[in-house]
Design a protein around this motif. Sequence first.
Motif, PDB file in Angstrom:
ATOM      1  N   ASP A 174       6.148  -3.067   0.753  1.00  0.00           N
ATOM      2  CA  ASP A 174       5.341  -2.076   0.061  1.00  0.00           C
ATOM      3  C   ASP A 174       5.942  -1.732  -1.298  1.00  0.00           C
ATOM      4  O   ASP A 174       6.963  -1.059  -1.384  1.00  0.00           O
ATOM      5  CB  ASP A 174       5.198  -0.804   0.892  1.00  0.00           C
ATOM      6  CG  ASP A 174       4.102   0.121   0.353  1.00  0.00           C
ATOM      7  OD1 ASP A 174       3.465  -0.241  -0.653  1.00  0.00           O
ATOM      8  OD2 ASP A 174       3.889   1.189   0.955  1.00  0.00           O
ATOM      9  N   ASP A 175       5.301  -2.235  -2.317  1.00  0.00           N
ATOM     10  CA  ASP A 175       5.601  -1.850  -3.690  1.00  0.00           C
ATOM     11  C   ASP A 175       4.273  -1.403  -4.297  1.00  0.00           C
ATOM     12  O   ASP A 175       3.728  -2.042  -5.197  1.00  0.00           O
ATOM     13  CB  ASP A 175       6.204  -3.026  -4.458  1.00  0.00           C
ATOM     14  CG  ASP A 175       6.612  -2.648  -5.877  1.00  0.00           C
ATOM     15  OD1 ASP A 175       6.675  -1.430  -6.158  1.00  0.00           O
ATOM     16  OD2 ASP A 175       6.840  -3.550  -6.698  1.00  0.00           O
ATOM     17  N   SER A 176       3.732  -0.311  -3.744  1.00  0.00           N
ATOM     18  CA  SER A 176       2.378   0.110  -4.092  1.00  0.00           C
ATOM     19  C   SER A 176       2.244   1.617  -3.972  1.00  0.00           C
ATOM     20  O   SER A 176       3.133   2.312  -3.463  1.00  0.00           O
ATOM     21  CB  SER A 176       1.363  -0.564  -3.169  1.00  0.00           C
ATOM     22  OG  SER A 176       1.309   0.105  -1.917  1.00  0.00           O
ATOM     23  N   SER A 177       1.090   2.102  -4.400  1.00  0.00           N
ATOM     24  CA  SER A 177       0.723   3.506  -4.230  1.00  0.00           C
ATOM     25  C   SER A 177      -0.250   3.685  -3.070  1.00  0.00           C
ATOM     26  O   SER A 177      -0.750   4.793  -2.846  1.00  0.00           O
ATOM     27  CB  SER A 177       0.096   4.044  -5.523  1.00  0.00           C
ATOM     28  OG  SER A 177      -1.033   3.261  -5.892  1.00  0.00           O
ATOM     29  N   CYS A 178      -0.538   2.605  -2.325  1.00  0.00           N
ATOM     30  CA  CYS A 178      -1.503   2.668  -1.225  1.00  0.00           C
ATOM     31  C   CYS A 178      -1.039   3.640  -0.146  1.00  0.00           C
ATOM     32  O   CYS A 178       0.141   3.689   0.194  1.00  0.00           O
ATOM     33  CB  CYS A 178      -1.693   1.288  -0.600  1.00  0.00           C
ATOM     34  SG  CYS A 178      -2.382   0.042  -1.690  1.00  0.00           S
ATOM     35  N   ARG A 179      -1.989   4.357   0.394  1.00  0.00           N
ATOM     36  CA  ARG A 179      -1.684   5.278   1.476  1.00  0.00           C
ATOM     37  C   ARG A 179      -2.664   5.072   2.629  1.00  0.00           C
ATOM     38  O   ARG A 179      -3.814   4.649   2.420  1.00  0.00           O
ATOM     39  CB  ARG A 179      -1.763   6.731   1.006  1.00  0.00           C
ATOM     40  CG  ARG A 179      -0.782   7.077  -0.096  1.00  0.00           C
ATOM     41  CD  ARG A 179      -0.812   8.552  -0.436  1.00  0.00           C
ATOM     42  NE  ARG A 179      -0.305   9.380   0.648  1.00  0.00           N
ATOM     43  CZ  ARG A 179       0.987   9.641   0.848  1.00  0.00           C
ATOM     44  NH1 ARG A 179       1.906   9.120   0.041  1.00  0.00           N
ATOM     45  NH2 ARG A 179       1.373  10.417   1.860  1.00  0.00           N
ATOM     46  N   GLN A 199       2.389   7.164   3.601  1.00  0.00           N
ATOM     47  CA  GLN A 199       2.685   5.874   2.981  1.00  0.00           C
ATOM     48  C   GLN A 199       3.730   5.207   3.856  1.00  0.00           C
ATOM     49  O   GLN A 199       4.869   5.664   3.931  1.00  0.00           O
ATOM     50  CB  GLN A 199       3.196   6.046   1.547  1.00  0.00           C
ATOM     51  CG  GLN A 199       3.340   4.725   0.801  1.00  0.00           C
ATOM     52  CD  GLN A 199       3.522   4.929  -0.698  1.00  0.00           C
ATOM     53  OE1 GLN A 199       3.720   6.045  -1.163  1.00  0.00           O
ATOM     54  NE2 GLN A 199       3.448   3.846  -1.450  1.00  0.00           N
ATOM     55  N   THR A 218      -6.031   3.459   0.801  1.00  0.00           N
ATOM     56  CA  THR A 218      -6.469   3.752  -0.564  1.00  0.00           C
ATOM     57  C   THR A 218      -6.218   2.554  -1.479  1.00  0.00           C
ATOM     58  O   THR A 218      -5.355   1.717  -1.210  1.00  0.00           O
ATOM     59  CB  THR A 218      -5.742   4.984  -1.116  1.00  0.00           C
ATOM     60  OG1 THR A 218      -4.318   4.733  -1.135  1.00  0.00           O
ATOM     61  CG2 THR A 218      -6.027   6.209  -0.243  1.00  0.00           C
ATOM     62  N   ALA A 220      -5.209  -0.274  -4.116  1.00  0.00           N
ATOM     63  CA  ALA A 220      -4.018  -0.687  -4.850  1.00  0.00           C
ATOM     64  C   ALA A 220      -4.311  -0.674  -6.354  1.00  0.00           C
ATOM     65  O   ALA A 220      -5.453  -0.848  -6.782  1.00  0.00           O
ATOM     66  CB  ALA A 220      -3.589  -2.087  -4.418  1.00  0.00           C
ATOM     67  N   ARG A 221      -3.259  -0.472  -7.144  1.00  0.00           N
ATOM     68  CA  ARG A 221      -3.378  -0.535  -8.591  1.00  0.00           C
ATOM     69  C   ARG A 221      -2.882  -1.895  -9.070  1.00  0.00           C
ATOM     70  O   ARG A 221      -2.367  -2.703  -8.285  1.00  0.00           O
ATOM     71  CB  ARG A 221      -2.555   0.588  -9.227  1.00  0.00           C
ATOM     72  CG  ARG A 221      -3.016   1.993  -8.825  1.00  0.00           C
ATOM     73  CD  ARG A 221      -2.048   3.051  -9.297  1.00  0.00           C
ATOM     74  NE  ARG A 221      -2.454   4.389  -8.855  1.00  0.00           N
ATOM     75  CZ  ARG A 221      -1.664   5.456  -8.881  1.00  0.00           C
ATOM     76  NH1 ARG A 221      -0.417   5.342  -9.346  1.00  0.00           N
ATOM     77  NH2 ARG A 221      -2.107   6.626  -8.459  1.00  0.00           N
ATOM     78  N   GLU A 224       0.548  -4.090  -8.047  1.00  0.00           N
ATOM     79  CA  GLU A 224       1.111  -3.538  -6.821  1.00  0.00           C
ATOM     80  C   GLU A 224       1.000  -4.564  -5.698  1.00  0.00           C
ATOM     81  O   GLU A 224       0.193  -5.492  -5.752  1.00  0.00           O
ATOM     82  CB  GLU A 224       0.404  -2.241  -6.435  1.00  0.00           C
ATOM     83  CG  GLU A 224       0.674  -1.112  -7.415  1.00  0.00           C
ATOM     84  CD  GLU A 224       0.150   0.225  -6.952  1.00  0.00           C
ATOM     85  OE1 GLU A 224       0.626   1.246  -7.465  1.00  0.00           O
ATOM     86  OE2 GLU A 224      -0.748   0.263  -6.064  1.00  0.00           O
ATOM     87  N   ARG A 226       1.329  -4.804  -1.283  1.00  0.00           N
ATOM     88  CA  ARG A 226       1.517  -4.178   0.027  1.00  0.00           C
ATOM     89  C   ARG A 226       1.101  -5.151   1.107  1.00  0.00           C
ATOM     90  O   ARG A 226       0.051  -5.777   1.011  1.00  0.00           O
ATOM     91  CB  ARG A 226       0.682  -2.903   0.151  1.00  0.00           C
ATOM     92  CG  ARG A 226       0.766  -2.219   1.518  1.00  0.00           C
ATOM     93  CD  ARG A 226      -0.179  -1.018   1.569  1.00  0.00           C
ATOM     94  NE  ARG A 226      -0.029  -0.242   2.791  1.00  0.00           N
ATOM     95  CZ  ARG A 226      -0.728  -0.465   3.910  1.00  0.00           C
ATOM     96  NH1 ARG A 226      -1.620  -1.458   3.955  1.00  0.00           N
ATOM     97  NH2 ARG A 226      -0.540   0.294   4.979  1.00  0.00           N
TER      98      ARG A 226
END
Length: 272
Positions: A174-179, A199, A218, A220-221, A224, A226
């Motif tokens: 996980d190198d993301s902002s996903c939750r 997360q 949510t 991914a940007r 990122e 995951r």
Amino acid sequence: MNSTVNPASTHSYGGTTAARKGVQAVDEALAAHFQRFAADLQPATLHKTFDDQGAFLYLEDFLPSAFTEKLVEAVRAVTPSINRNYIPGHKAGGSVSRHTIDELAPFIADLYRSPALIKWLEKISGDTLQESPADDPHAYALYFYTKAGDHIGWHYDTSYYEGRRYTLLLGVMDDSSCRLDYELHTRTPEIPDQPGSVQIPPGGLVFFDGDKLRHRITPARANEFRVSLTFEYVTNPNMRPWQRFISNMKDSIAYFGFGQVFRRKGGRNGAA
């Protein structure tokens, strides 16, 4: 709580002896992990939390570090076989089914079949759990969120089996902002819905009854990355033919592609 253990196993894709050795090695290491961290992983305490939350449990730290490292290796092994999928307004991402995992990353199958893991989950859920049938591509699968906008919208993990189906979600990379956003108690009218969001770090765990937890991942940007792993266990492995058809079509379109869902597998674990 992470510990280092040696989950090494003898991997061969052609026979049940190698499969048994792999499961045994993983099971022994995992049983030692449960014993080492008995206070943190006490099933009776976790069962109460699971029950109080309407069949939902989150643990930030669960897998031994060596297991997480093996799962990262599995991700690298299956990456060329990712099936990208896109359903407008609902989901986008990549998936790899248990059939490909059996060929390229058998450690995952060994972990899925660990008696120590299954017994621990049974104590938490209060149900007798069985492996999903050999032709179920969702039995264990990897999910990739690697492009901007990859996500999955609000949904339940609907079971087409005659019994209940439990989902074990493990964080791998996980190198993301996903939750993981979720809502508890949506199937219990007398209890107000309870929203939450986590997360999941590598080695973390979420365990829930798929028909009771409304949830989403949510988006991914850009740039990122995951990857998560899911295990599916059932209380009754029977499925009616029409339900099987619906399940297969959903898996083909939304997850793995027709080739992974409908091809028949031999392989290391004897799946037909």
